[in-house]
Design a protein around this motif. Structure first.
Motif, PDB file in Angstrom:
ATOM      1  N   UNK A 108      -3.187  51.724  64.496  1.00  0.00           N
ATOM      2  CA  UNK A 108      -4.453  51.035  64.252  1.00  0.00           C
ATOM      3  C   UNK A 108      -5.395  51.125  65.428  1.00  0.00           C
ATOM      4  N   UNK A 109      -6.471  50.417  65.314  1.00  0.00           N
ATOM      5  CA  UNK A 109      -7.469  50.347  66.358  1.00  0.00           C
ATOM      6  C   UNK A 109      -8.614  49.459  65.895  1.00  0.00           C
ATOM      7  N   UNK A 110      -8.764  48.299  66.516  1.00  0.00           N
ATOM      8  CA  UNK A 110      -9.799  47.345  66.132  1.00  0.00           C
ATOM      9  C   UNK A 110     -10.618  46.966  67.350  1.00  0.00           C
ATOM     10  N   UNK A 111     -11.887  46.647  67.114  1.00  0.00           N
ATOM     11  CA  UNK A 111     -12.792  46.268  68.193  1.00  0.00           C
ATOM     12  C   UNK A 111     -12.633  44.818  68.614  1.00  0.00           C
ATOM     13  N   UNK A 112     -12.091  43.974  67.738  1.00  0.00           N
ATOM     14  CA  UNK A 112     -11.899  42.579  68.135  1.00  0.00           C
ATOM     15  C   UNK A 112     -10.483  42.124  67.814  1.00  0.00           C
ATOM     16  N   UNK A 113     -10.042  41.149  68.579  1.00  0.00           N
ATOM     17  CA  UNK A 113      -8.667  40.670  68.474  1.00  0.00           C
ATOM     18  C   UNK A 113      -8.407  39.962  67.149  1.00  0.00           C
ATOM     19  N   UNK A 114      -9.395  39.270  66.626  1.00  0.00           N
ATOM     20  CA  UNK A 114      -9.211  38.531  65.376  1.00  0.00           C
ATOM     21  C   UNK A 114      -8.875  39.470  64.223  1.00  0.00           C
ATOM     22  N   UNK A 115      -9.554  40.591  64.122  1.00  0.00           N
ATOM     23  CA  UNK A 115      -9.276  41.551  63.050  1.00  0.00           C
ATOM     24  C   UNK A 115      -7.864  42.119  63.183  1.00  0.00           C
ATOM     25  N   UNK A 116      -7.451  42.413  64.405  1.00  0.00           N
ATOM     26  CA  UNK A 116      -6.098  42.929  64.632  1.00  0.00           C
ATOM     27  C   UNK A 116      -5.051  41.858  64.306  1.00  0.00           C
ATOM     28  N   UNK A 117      -5.316  40.613  64.688  1.00  0.00           N
ATOM     29  CA  UNK A 117      -4.398  39.520  64.364  1.00  0.00           C
ATOM     30  C   UNK A 117      -4.277  39.333  62.858  1.00  0.00           C
ATOM     31  N   UNK A 118      -5.385  39.488  62.139  1.00  0.00           N
ATOM     32  CA  UNK A 118      -5.354  39.371  60.683  1.00  0.00           C
ATOM     33  C   UNK A 118      -4.446  40.432  60.068  1.00  0.00           C
ATOM     34  N   UNK A 119      -4.519  41.667  60.561  1.00  0.00           N
ATOM     35  CA  UNK A 119      -3.658  42.733  60.038  1.00  0.00           C
ATOM     36  C   UNK A 119      -2.195  42.472  60.368  1.00  0.00           C
ATOM     37  N   UNK A 120      -1.919  41.980  61.573  1.00  0.00           N
ATOM     38  CA  UNK A 120      -0.539  41.668  61.949  1.00  0.00           C
ATOM     39  C   UNK A 120       0.009  40.564  61.052  1.00  0.00           C
ATOM     40  N   UNK A 121      -0.802  39.561  60.761  1.00  0.00           N
ATOM     41  CA  UNK A 121      -0.384  38.473  59.879  1.00  0.00           C
ATOM     42  C   UNK A 121      -0.175  38.984  58.451  1.00  0.00           C
ATOM     43  N   UNK A 122      -1.030  39.893  58.010  1.00  0.00           N
ATOM     44  CA  UNK A 122      -0.893  40.470  56.674  1.00  0.00           C
ATOM     45  C   UNK A 122       0.394  41.289  56.556  1.00  0.00           C
ATOM     46  N   UNK A 123       0.725  42.055  57.600  1.00  0.00           N
ATOM     47  CA  UNK A 123       1.970  42.828  57.584  1.00  0.00           C
ATOM     48  C   UNK A 123       3.198  41.931  57.627  1.00  0.00           C
ATOM     49  N   UNK A 124       3.073  40.775  58.277  1.00  0.00           N
ATOM     50  CA  UNK A 124       4.225  39.870  58.353  1.00  0.00           C
ATOM     51  C   UNK A 124       4.596  39.343  56.971  1.00  0.00           C
ATOM     52  N   UNK A 125       3.656  39.321  56.037  1.00  0.00           N
ATOM     53  CA  UNK A 125       3.969  38.921  54.665  1.00  0.00           C
ATOM     54  C   UNK A 125       4.914  39.927  54.008  1.00  0.00           C
ATOM     55  N   UNK A 126       4.952  41.147  54.529  1.00  0.00           N
ATOM     56  CA  UNK A 126       5.843  42.195  54.020  1.00  0.00           C
ATOM     57  C   UNK A 126       7.061  42.390  54.924  1.00  0.00           C
ATOM     58  N   UNK A 127       7.346  41.407  55.773  1.00  0.00           N
ATOM     59  CA  UNK A 127       8.477  41.440  56.711  1.00  0.00           C
ATOM     60  C   UNK A 127       8.394  42.605  57.683  1.00  0.00           C
ATOM     61  N   UNK A 128       7.177  42.946  58.086  1.00  0.00           N
ATOM     62  CA  UNK A 128       6.963  43.960  59.113  1.00  0.00           C
ATOM     63  C   UNK A 128       6.375  43.251  60.307  1.00  0.00           C
ATOM     64  N   UNK A 129       7.135  43.180  61.394  1.00  0.00           N
ATOM     65  CA  UNK A 129       6.667  42.442  62.557  1.00  0.00           C
ATOM     66  C   UNK A 129       5.892  43.356  63.494  1.00  0.00           C
ATOM     67  N   UNK A 130       4.759  42.847  63.942  1.00  0.00           N
ATOM     68  CA  UNK A 130       3.905  43.555  64.880  1.00  0.00           C
ATOM     69  C   UNK A 130       3.144  42.520  65.704  1.00  0.00           C
ATOM     70  N   UNK A 131       2.742  42.919  66.889  1.00  0.00           N
ATOM     71  CA  UNK A 131       1.904  42.051  67.686  1.00  0.00           C
ATOM     72  C   UNK A 131       0.740  42.848  68.246  1.00  0.00           C
ATOM     73  N   UNK A 132      -0.306  42.158  68.627  1.00  0.00           N
ATOM     74  CA  UNK A 132      -1.547  42.787  69.052  1.00  0.00           C
ATOM     75  C   UNK A 132      -1.482  43.079  70.553  1.00  0.00           C
ATOM     76  N   UNK A 133      -1.907  44.296  70.913  1.00  0.00           N
ATOM     77  CA  UNK A 133      -1.948  44.729  72.303  1.00  0.00           C
ATOM     78  C   UNK A 133      -3.351  45.227  72.600  1.00  0.00           C
ATOM     79  N   UNK A 134      -3.906  44.762  73.714  1.00  0.00           N
ATOM     80  CA  UNK A 134      -5.214  45.253  74.151  1.00  0.00           C
ATOM     81  C   UNK A 134      -4.980  46.482  75.018  1.00  0.00           C
ATOM     82  N   UNK A 135      -5.535  47.635  74.592  1.00  0.00           N
ATOM     83  CA  UNK A 135      -5.296  48.865  75.340  1.00  0.00           C
ATOM     84  C   UNK A 135      -6.447  49.235  76.267  1.00  0.00           C
ATOM     85  N   UNK A 136      -7.612  48.662  76.031  1.00  0.00           N
ATOM     86  CA  UNK A 136      -8.713  48.835  76.997  1.00  0.00           C
ATOM     87  C   UNK A 136      -9.705  47.727  76.878  1.00  0.00           C
TER      88      UNK A 136
END
Length: 136
Positions: A108-136
Motif C-alpha cells: 500500500x501507500x497512503x498520504x495520511x495515517x487515518x486512511x492507512x489505519x482504516x485499511x488495517x482495521x478493514x483487513x483485521x475483519x478478515x483476520x489479516x493483521x497489519x500495522x501502519x508504518x510511516x516510511x517518509x
C-alpha cells in the motif's frame, strides 16, 4: 511382468489426479485471483501518493507516506512464501523490504495515517493483521 507394473502405476496415477489445484493453474500461466470483498481492492479514494489539483499549504503532510506492514521474518524463503500468501489473500502487491536482520512484508501507500489505519482495521475483519508504518 514389467508391463503389469507400468499399467498399474499409470492407473493409480490417473485415479489420484483429481481436479486441478491452484498450483496447477499457476503452472499453466493462469493467475490465481481469490474472491475478496470489493472494498479491499478499492483504494481509489485513499490510495497512494496521488497529486491533488490544489496546491497544499501544509508541505509536511503532502510528503508523508504510510504503508501497511504485515510481518517481519528472518528467512528469505519464508518471506517469499508468506508474500505469495498475503498477496493472494489481500489483493495487494506485497513488497519484501530487507532491513537487517529482517525481511519486512509491506504493501500500500497512503498520504495520511487515518486512511492507512482504516485499511488495517478493514483487513483485521478478515483476520489479516497489519500495522501502519510511516516510511517518509
Amino acid at each position: 511382468m514389467k508391463l503389469l507394473f507400468v499399467v498399474v502405476g499409470l492407473a493409480m496415477g490417473i485415479s489420484f489426479a483429481g481436479d486441478p489445484t491452484d498450483m496447477d493453474s499457476l503452472f499453466r500461466g493462469n493467475e490465481y485471483s481469490p474472491e475478496l470483498n470489493a472494498s479491499l481492492r478499492d483504494t481509489s479514494a485513499t490510495a497512494g501518493p496521488a497529486i491533488s489539483g490544489k496546491a497544499s499549504t501544509d508541505k509536511k503532510a503532502s510528503k508523508d507516506l504510510y504503508v501497511l506492514q504485515f510481518e517481519a521474518v528472518g528467512d528469505f524463503d519464508a518471506a517469499q512464501r508468506r508474500r505469495a500468501e498475503l498477496s493472494a489473500s489481500t489483493g495487494y502487491a506485497i513488497q519484501v523490504v530487507f532491513d537487517a536482520p529482517f525481511y519486512k512484508l509491506r504493501a500500500g501507500g497512503w498520504n495520511n495515517k487515518k486512511a492507512a489505519d482504516d485499511k488495517a482495521r478493514e483487513l483485521s475483519a478478515y483476520n489479516i493483521s497489519a500495522f501502519v508504518v510511516k516510511v517518509r
